[in-house]
Design an enzyme around this catalytic site. Structure first.
Site, PDB file in Angstrom:
ATOM      1  N   ASP A  50      45.954  50.850  31.083  1.00 12.28           N
ATOM      2  CA  ASP A  50      46.901  50.735  32.187  1.00 12.28           C
ATOM      3  C   ASP A  50      46.077  50.593  33.456  1.00 12.28           C
ATOM      4  O   ASP A  50      45.523  51.569  33.968  1.00 12.28           O
ATOM      5  CB  ASP A  50      47.796  51.970  32.249  1.00 12.28           C
ATOM      6  CG  ASP A  50      48.798  51.911  33.393  1.00 12.28           C
ATOM      7  OD1 ASP A  50      48.757  50.933  34.171  1.00 12.28           O
ATOM      8  OD2 ASP A  50      49.622  52.840  33.505  1.00 12.28           O
ATOM      9  N   ASN A  77      42.760  38.521  33.938  1.00 13.45           N
ATOM     10  CA  ASN A  77      44.033  37.818  33.835  1.00 13.45           C
ATOM     11  C   ASN A  77      45.251  38.720  34.061  1.00 13.45           C
ATOM     12  O   ASN A  77      46.291  38.246  34.514  1.00 13.45           O
ATOM     13  CB  ASN A  77      44.136  37.166  32.453  1.00 13.45           C
ATOM     14  CG  ASN A  77      45.539  36.684  32.138  1.00 13.45           C
ATOM     15  OD1 ASN A  77      45.997  35.673  32.662  1.00 13.45           O
ATOM     16  ND2 ASN A  77      46.245  37.434  31.292  1.00 13.45           N
ATOM     17  N   SER A 128      46.291  32.010  41.516  1.00 18.99           N
ATOM     18  CA  SER A 128      47.616  31.377  41.502  1.00 18.99           C
ATOM     19  C   SER A 128      47.689  30.372  42.637  1.00 18.99           C
ATOM     20  O   SER A 128      47.005  30.527  43.657  1.00 18.99           O
ATOM     21  CB  SER A 128      48.705  32.438  41.683  1.00 18.99           C
ATOM     22  OG  SER A 128      49.978  31.840  41.864  1.00 18.99           O
ATOM     23  N   TYR A 141      52.228  39.687  46.243  1.00 19.60           N
ATOM     24  CA  TYR A 141      51.620  38.843  45.215  1.00 19.60           C
ATOM     25  C   TYR A 141      50.713  37.796  45.859  1.00 19.60           C
ATOM     26  O   TYR A 141      49.572  37.601  45.411  1.00 19.60           O
ATOM     27  CB  TYR A 141      52.716  38.174  44.389  1.00 19.60           C
ATOM     28  CG  TYR A 141      52.198  37.364  43.226  1.00 19.60           C
ATOM     29  CD1 TYR A 141      51.740  37.991  42.075  1.00 19.60           C
ATOM     30  CD2 TYR A 141      52.170  35.969  43.265  1.00 19.60           C
ATOM     31  CE1 TYR A 141      51.268  37.258  40.996  1.00 19.60           C
ATOM     32  CE2 TYR A 141      51.696  35.231  42.199  1.00 19.60           C
ATOM     33  CZ  TYR A 141      51.250  35.880  41.067  1.00 19.60           C
ATOM     34  OH  TYR A 141      50.779  35.152  40.004  1.00 19.60           O
ATOM     35  N   LYS A 145      46.621  37.364  45.339  1.00 20.42           N
ATOM     36  CA  LYS A 145      46.017  36.170  44.764  1.00 20.42           C
ATOM     37  C   LYS A 145      45.085  35.472  45.758  1.00 20.42           C
ATOM     38  O   LYS A 145      44.048  34.920  45.366  1.00 20.42           O
ATOM     39  CB  LYS A 145      47.104  35.217  44.259  1.00 20.42           C
ATOM     40  CG  LYS A 145      47.872  35.757  43.052  1.00 20.42           C
ATOM     41  CD  LYS A 145      46.944  36.119  41.903  1.00 20.42           C
ATOM     42  CE  LYS A 145      47.692  36.586  40.673  1.00 20.42           C
ATOM     43  NZ  LYS A 145      46.786  36.909  39.545  1.00 20.42           N
ATOM     44  N   THR A 176      54.871  30.183  29.999  1.00 18.14           N
ATOM     45  CA  THR A 176      54.585  31.405  29.253  1.00 18.14           C
ATOM     46  C   THR A 176      55.876  31.958  28.653  1.00 18.14           C
ATOM     47  O   THR A 176      56.975  31.506  28.989  1.00 18.14           O
ATOM     48  CB  THR A 176      53.976  32.467  30.179  1.00 18.14           C
ATOM     49  OG1 THR A 176      54.936  32.785  31.214  1.00 18.14           O
ATOM     50  CG2 THR A 176      52.701  31.955  30.821  1.00 18.14           C
TER      51      THR A 176
END
Length: 244
Positions: A50, A77, A128, A141, A145, A176
């Site tokens: 984790d 990743n 990303s 996010y 990135k 995905t």
């Protein structure tokens, strides 16, 4: 010619999606692949982890070395996305996103570097296109990135003389399992696929194995002069201007 025999790789979040595709691309060349994530991995050697826990990166790297005795390739990743504008984003959501998407990769690199230097190994960070632009309601996010892209360049600069290369891949929309489930949950999946496909000059969204193939090349001897780069893999989406 790349010598894959006896090489060892760690892919975080390698049980599904892009991570699983990268793991498969490496494994088919004979690389011994470890994955690290919550839960088990039915395909590869797994380490349950984790990465919201600060001590986890050191533990995971140590476990790879304990089991395999070496580490040649690190693929960061594992990731997290929580939506909300800056007004809607809690400090907890911000902190968790930065921890999983940026701090954990930094700590994994830090603990992996002595072994990667010994092996003259390589690092691939999964960034990303949202580290280059932004979709709505993704401040945490996007920040994480953008940070992983900058970290990629910094590691490449500091450790090029150690024969360690570090690159990043910035995927666009990739089919995905998570994205496919999202599309299927919509009222008209076919219409959504047509709409999102139209954003891409190639006329379609991407496949996980297309990211896997690039990651494998970046970790190979064929890419020995390639480091510090962010490779955009988005079917041309970021190059396409909207109509006036």
């Amino acid at each position: 010619m790349t010598r894959w025999k006896d090489k060892v790789a760690l892919v975080t979040g390698g049980r599904s999606g892009i991570g699983a595709a990268i793991a498969a691309c490496l494994a088919e060349k004979g690389v011994r692949v470890f994955t690290a994530q919550r839960g088990k991995d039915a395909v590869n050697e797994a380490i349950e982890a984790d990465f919201l826990r600060p001590q986890e990166p050191e533990h995971v790297i140590g476990e790879v070395i304990r089991r395999a005795g070496r580490l040649d390739m690190l693929v960061n990743n594992a990731g997290l996305m929580r939506e909300g504008t800056a007004l809607e984003t809690s400090v907890e959501d911000w902190t968790d996103t930065l921890q999983l998407n940026l701090t954990a990769p930094f700590m994994l690199i830090k603990h992996a570097l002595p072994h990667l230097i010994e092996a003259k190994g390589g690092i691939v960070n999964i960034g990303s296109i949202e580290g280059l632009g932004s979709n709505p309601r993704h401040p945490a996010y996007c920040a994480s990135k953008g940070g992983i892209h900058a970290l990629t360049r910094a590691i490449a600069v500091d450790h090029g003389a150690d024969d360690v290369r570090c690159n990043a891949i910035a995927p666009g929309w990739i089919d995905t399992e998570l994205n496919t489930a999202f599309v299927e949950s919509l009222g008209d999946p076919a219409a959504f696929r047509a709409e999102i496909g139209s954003l891409h000059p190639v006329g379609r969204t991407g496949k996980p194995e297309e990211i896997g193939a690039l990651a494998r090349w970046l970790l190979s001897d064929e890419a020995a002069f390639v480091t510090g780069q962010v490779w955009t893999v988005d079917g041309g989406r970021m190059s396409k201007l909207s109509l006036p």
